[in-house]
Design a protein around this motif. Structure first.
Motif, PDB file in Angstrom:
ATOM      1  N   GLU A  84       0.770  -1.215   0.052  1.00  0.00           N
ATOM      2  CA  GLU A  84      -0.245   0.036  -0.090  1.00  0.00           C
ATOM      3  C   GLU A  84       0.834   1.376  -0.148  1.00  0.00           C
ATOM      4  N   ARG A  85       0.474   2.359  -0.448  1.00  0.00           N
ATOM      5  CA  ARG A  85       0.750   3.664  -0.688  1.00  0.00           C
ATOM      6  C   ARG A  85       0.817   3.960   0.748  1.00  0.00           C
ATOM      7  N   THR A  86       2.005   4.436   1.439  1.00  0.00           N
ATOM      8  CA  THR A  86       1.727   4.834   2.965  1.00  0.00           C
ATOM      9  C   THR A  86       2.455   6.331   3.098  1.00  0.00           C
ATOM     10  N   VAL A  87       1.824   7.089   3.959  1.00  0.00           N
ATOM     11  CA  VAL A  87       2.351   8.386   4.469  1.00  0.00           C
ATOM     12  C   VAL A  87       3.258   8.140   5.666  1.00  0.00           C
ATOM     13  N   PHE A  88       4.383   8.302   5.755  1.00  0.00           N
ATOM     14  CA  PHE A  88       5.119   7.848   6.946  1.00  0.00           C
ATOM     15  C   PHE A  88       5.474   9.133   7.432  1.00  0.00           C
ATOM     16  N   SER A  89       5.292   9.305   8.944  1.00  0.00           N
ATOM     17  CA  SER A  89       5.542  10.208   9.662  1.00  0.00           C
ATOM     18  C   SER A  89       6.699  10.002  10.782  1.00  0.00           C
ATOM     19  N   ALA A  90       7.981  10.780  10.644  1.00  0.00           N
ATOM     20  CA  ALA A  90       8.791  10.753  11.696  1.00  0.00           C
ATOM     21  C   ALA A  90       8.735  11.906  12.406  1.00  0.00           C
ATOM     22  N   ASP A  91       7.739  12.650  12.572  1.00  0.00           N
ATOM     23  CA  ASP A  91       7.552  13.883  13.446  1.00  0.00           C
ATOM     24  C   ASP A  91       6.831  13.660  14.663  1.00  0.00           C
ATOM     25  N   ALA A  92       7.282  13.904  15.701  1.00  0.00           N
ATOM     26  CA  ALA A  92       6.729  13.871  17.202  1.00  0.00           C
ATOM     27  C   ALA A  92       5.325  14.525  16.983  1.00  0.00           C
ATOM     28  N   GLU A  93       5.201  15.812  16.667  1.00  0.00           N
ATOM     29  CA  GLU A  93       3.826  16.385  16.705  1.00  0.00           C
ATOM     30  C   GLU A  93       2.908  15.753  15.831  1.00  0.00           C
ATOM     31  N   THR A  94       3.196  15.254  14.859  1.00  0.00           N
ATOM     32  CA  THR A  94       2.305  14.844  13.664  1.00  0.00           C
ATOM     33  C   THR A  94       1.930  13.313  14.369  1.00  0.00           C
ATOM     34  N   ASN A  95       2.955  12.626  14.804  1.00  0.00           N
ATOM     35  CA  ASN A  95       2.703  11.279  15.441  1.00  0.00           C
ATOM     36  C   ASN A  95       1.496  11.455  16.604  1.00  0.00           C
ATOM     37  N   ARG A  96       1.594  12.565  17.714  1.00  0.00           N
ATOM     38  CA  ARG A  96       0.759  12.558  18.460  1.00  0.00           C
ATOM     39  C   ARG A  96      -0.466  13.068  17.941  1.00  0.00           C
ATOM     40  N   PHE A  97      -0.580  13.836  16.874  1.00  0.00           N
ATOM     41  CA  PHE A  97      -1.898  14.316  16.222  1.00  0.00           C
ATOM     42  C   PHE A  97      -2.794  13.028  15.848  1.00  0.00           C
ATOM     43  N   LYS A 368       0.475  19.925   8.516  1.00  0.00           N
ATOM     44  CA  LYS A 368       1.697  20.821   8.218  1.00  0.00           C
ATOM     45  C   LYS A 368       1.168  21.461   6.821  1.00  0.00           C
ATOM     46  N   ASP A 369       2.034  21.307   5.782  1.00  0.00           N
ATOM     47  CA  ASP A 369       1.330  21.875   4.582  1.00  0.00           C
ATOM     48  C   ASP A 369       1.043  21.004   3.553  1.00  0.00           C
ATOM     49  N   TYR A 370       0.636  19.799   4.079  1.00  0.00           N
ATOM     50  CA  TYR A 370       0.053  18.674   3.198  1.00  0.00           C
ATOM     51  C   TYR A 370      -1.258  18.338   3.469  1.00  0.00           C
ATOM     52  N   THR A 371      -1.912  17.751   2.826  1.00  0.00           N
ATOM     53  CA  THR A 371      -3.178  16.928   2.866  1.00  0.00           C
ATOM     54  C   THR A 371      -2.900  15.331   2.521  1.00  0.00           C
ATOM     55  N   ILE A 372      -3.478  14.523   3.656  1.00  0.00           N
ATOM     56  CA  ILE A 372      -3.371  13.349   3.550  1.00  0.00           C
ATOM     57  C   ILE A 372      -4.824  12.884   2.890  1.00  0.00           C
ATOM     58  N   PRO A 373      -4.814  12.307   1.740  1.00  0.00           N
ATOM     59  CA  PRO A 373      -6.006  11.996   1.028  1.00  0.00           C
ATOM     60  C   PRO A 373      -7.029  10.931   2.058  1.00  0.00           C
ATOM     61  N   GLU A 374      -8.198  10.945   1.865  1.00  0.00           N
ATOM     62  CA  GLU A 374      -8.963  10.102   2.535  1.00  0.00           C
ATOM     63  C   GLU A 374      -8.486   8.795   1.999  1.00  0.00           C
ATOM     64  N   GLY A 375      -8.626   7.709   2.984  1.00  0.00           N
ATOM     65  CA  GLY A 375      -8.261   6.082   2.725  1.00  0.00           C
ATOM     66  C   GLY A 375      -6.649   5.847   2.651  1.00  0.00           C
ATOM     67  N   SER A 376      -5.922   6.931   2.958  1.00  0.00           N
ATOM     68  CA  SER A 376      -4.324   6.698   2.694  1.00  0.00           C
ATOM     69  C   SER A 376      -3.971   5.933   4.022  1.00  0.00           C
ATOM     70  N   LYS A 377      -3.187   5.126   3.908  1.00  0.00           N
ATOM     71  CA  LYS A 377      -2.307   4.279   5.015  1.00  0.00           C
ATOM     72  C   LYS A 377      -1.487   5.355   5.462  1.00  0.00           C
ATOM     73  N   VAL A 378      -1.333   5.415   7.033  1.00  0.00           N
ATOM     74  CA  VAL A 378      -0.483   6.223   7.432  1.00  0.00           C
ATOM     75  C   VAL A 378       0.406   5.470   8.646  1.00  0.00           C
ATOM     76  N   PHE A 379       1.687   5.666   8.666  1.00  0.00           N
ATOM     77  CA  PHE A 379       2.426   4.966   9.490  1.00  0.00           C
ATOM     78  C   PHE A 379       3.067   6.025  10.348  1.00  0.00           C
ATOM     79  N   ALA A 380       2.984   6.004  11.868  1.00  0.00           N
ATOM     80  CA  ALA A 380       3.582   6.912  12.673  1.00  0.00           C
ATOM     81  C   ALA A 380       4.701   6.348  13.411  1.00  0.00           C
ATOM     82  N   SER A 381       5.953   6.640  12.972  1.00  0.00           N
ATOM     83  CA  SER A 381       7.028   6.114  13.178  1.00  0.00           C
ATOM     84  C   SER A 381       7.206   6.636  14.782  1.00  0.00           C
ATOM     85  N   LEU A 382       7.269   5.766  15.888  1.00  0.00           N
ATOM     86  CA  LEU A 382       7.699   6.029  17.142  1.00  0.00           C
ATOM     87  C   LEU A 382       9.266   5.933  16.984  1.00  0.00           C
ATOM     88  N   ARG A 383       9.602   4.987  16.482  1.00  0.00           N
ATOM     89  CA  ARG A 383      11.193   4.734  16.457  1.00  0.00           C
ATOM     90  C   ARG A 383      12.084   6.098  15.930  1.00  0.00           C
TER      91      ARG A 383
END
Length: 476
Positions: A84-97, A368-383
């Motif tokens: 799957e296409r996946t939005v990957f977050s390595a940002d603490a604020e984004t992960n909390r959100f 942030k300055d982006y839009t994550i489209p509806e249905g997109s897989k997201v991975f919040a990277s704690l590591r």
């Protein structure tokens, strides 16, 4: 994972499907461009960047997979992993959100390999009011009061029981897995260690190995073995559930998770045996592999950091001296382990047993300055946050003393966050603290051979961390 013999066939399949995939996603891709999705690369059709991710996580240093993309695209980027296409977050604020907006903007969504193996009725995949109810039920069996009045005794007894058989060369990770599996079974089903529990544990190990494979049995022998092992695990648990239902009808009651699930029949929810078994399978996953790996890595980090081991030893020797002839730990003993908690925190931060969590956007979400489209897989990277230099100084060094200072708690999320925060987080801390106490006060040890960390399919040491143990009274 695809074997070398099957790779040409998989490549042919990929090429034959690429045209179909292009047609399916052409319109969606145009919409994403208008929405300004996070930048990134999706790699090859269908496969994406899955092999690059797996290759990185099979080494001691998987960070370059994240670091290279963060350097090129920023802390929120797009990739394509596990189909799957996946939005990957390595940002603490984004992960909390992401985690705090569970059920409103995002919902739990895991790769097919994990979903198939834990079962459709597992806590991991539940959503909405049912998840809230079951999460609360799980927490009620692992809160401070239950641990203090009931579970601490079982933890202490099972740790000491297992350590009694230690002598010479042992595989520490294997021994730790026995302890945590036995503890979890006791908590869930009131079953004490026996041949049946050990056989079930071996099957469970096969299930977990299949978590991060391409979920196609034909292509992945590991995934095929995992599916077969899951069938054997569920058959064994079905027998236990049926037997307990019969005993319950005869008036025999237990104080465990299975009894609580049966008691739900008296409320507005009734669970069939399939649902109960899936729920138990997911709780065994949560309580077994993660805590045992943390135990192993804590010992490895301490062994590699003699000054930390010396200070921890001093703390636990003081507890033992204060207790005199009494061996079993009590709640006051646990609460008098300040440096132990520093070691626990640093082990959780550096090892990242849970490297991140998967979610799916329920609507278009602006981050942030982006839009994550509806249905997109997201991975919040704690590591990525735990090992980021912006969050922790010398982030990739084991330094338990950092926890004696004031740190931003928002950057530390080893048990996830939001409504899906691990309900057994305090139980895991207690188990690790009790284990370290009895290990340190009873044994001296040294590595039996070189071993290294790898992070796929789960965090572990490559050789299960073999050590040579010797009783302290023998050394003295």
């Amino acid at each position: 994972m695809i074997t070398m013999e099957l790779f040409p066939l998989s490549l042919l399949l990929t090429l034959s499907l690429s045209t179909i995939i292009f047609l399916l996603f052409r319109t969606t891709a145009a919409a994403r461009r208008k929405l300004r999705s996070p930048p990134g690369s999706t790699g090859l059709p269908l496969i994406g960047e899955t092999f690059q991710l797996i290759s990185a996580y099979k080494t001691e240093n998987p960070e370059p997979f994240i670091d290279a993309r963060v350097a090129k695209y920023g802390t929120v980027f797009t990739t394509h992993v596990f189909g799957e296409r996946t939005v990957f977050s390595a940002d603490a604020e984004t992960n909390r959100f992401i985690l705090q907006n569970e059920g409103r903007l995002f919902e739990s969504s895991y790769p097919g390999s994990i979903a198939n193996l834990v079962g459709k009725h597992s806590l991991l995949l539940m959503r909405g009011s049912l998840h809230r109810r079951m999460h609360s039920l799980t927490m009620s069996f692992a809160n401070f009061t239950i641990i203090k009045d009931h579970l601490l005794l079982d933890i202490d007894r099972l740790v000491r029981l297992n350590l009694d058989s230690w002598t010479g060369r042992i595989l520490l990770m294997e021994e730790a897995k026995k302890i945590t599996f036995e503890l979890t079974l006791k908590q869930l089903l009131s079953i004490d260690p026996c041949e049946w529990t050990e056989n079930l544990r071996k099957e469970y190990m096969l299930v977990i190995e299949g978590f991060f494979c391409i979920p196609l049995p034909f292509f992945s022998p590991t995934y095929r073995r995992a599916i077969q092992a899951r069938k054997r695990v569920t058959e064994a648990l079905h027998l236990v559930v049926r037997e307990r239902r019969e005993k319950r009808e005869r008036g025999v009651k237990r104080n465990d998770m299975l009894a609580a699930l049966f008691d739900s029949d008296c409320d507005d929810v009734t669970f069939c045996d399939d649902e109960i078994v899936d729920f138990l399978v997911s709780l065994l996953v949560a309580g077994y592999d993660t805590t045992s790996t943390t135990m192993t890595l804590a010992v490895k980090f301490l062994t590699d950091t003699p000054s930390a081991l010396a200070q921890l030893t001093e703390e636990h020797e003081e507890i033992r001296a204060r207790k005199g002839t009494s061996v079993a730990l009590e709640w006051d003993d646990y609460k008098s382990m300040p440096f132990t908690q520093c070691v626990v925190n640093e082990t959780l931060r550096l090892s990242n047993i849970i490297s991140g969590v998967f979610r799916r956007a329920m609507t278009d979400v602006k981050i942030k300055d982006y839009t994550i489209p509806e249905g997109s897989k997201v991975f919040a990277s704690l590591r990525a946050v735990h090992l980021g230099q912006d969050s922790f100084q010398d982030a990739r060094v084991f330094d338990p003393w950092r926890w004696q200072k004031t740190l931003d708690p928002a950057n530390f999320m080893p048990f996830g966050g939001g409504p899906r925060r691990c309900p057994g987080h305090e139980l895991a801390r207690v188990a690790l603290s009790v284990f370290l106490h009895h290990l340190i006060t009873r044994f001296c040890w040294k590595p039996a051979e070189e071993d290294k960390l790898v992070f796929f399919p789960t965090t572990r040491t490559q050789k299960r961390y073999p050590i040579i143990v010797q009783h302290r009274n023998v050394v003295e």
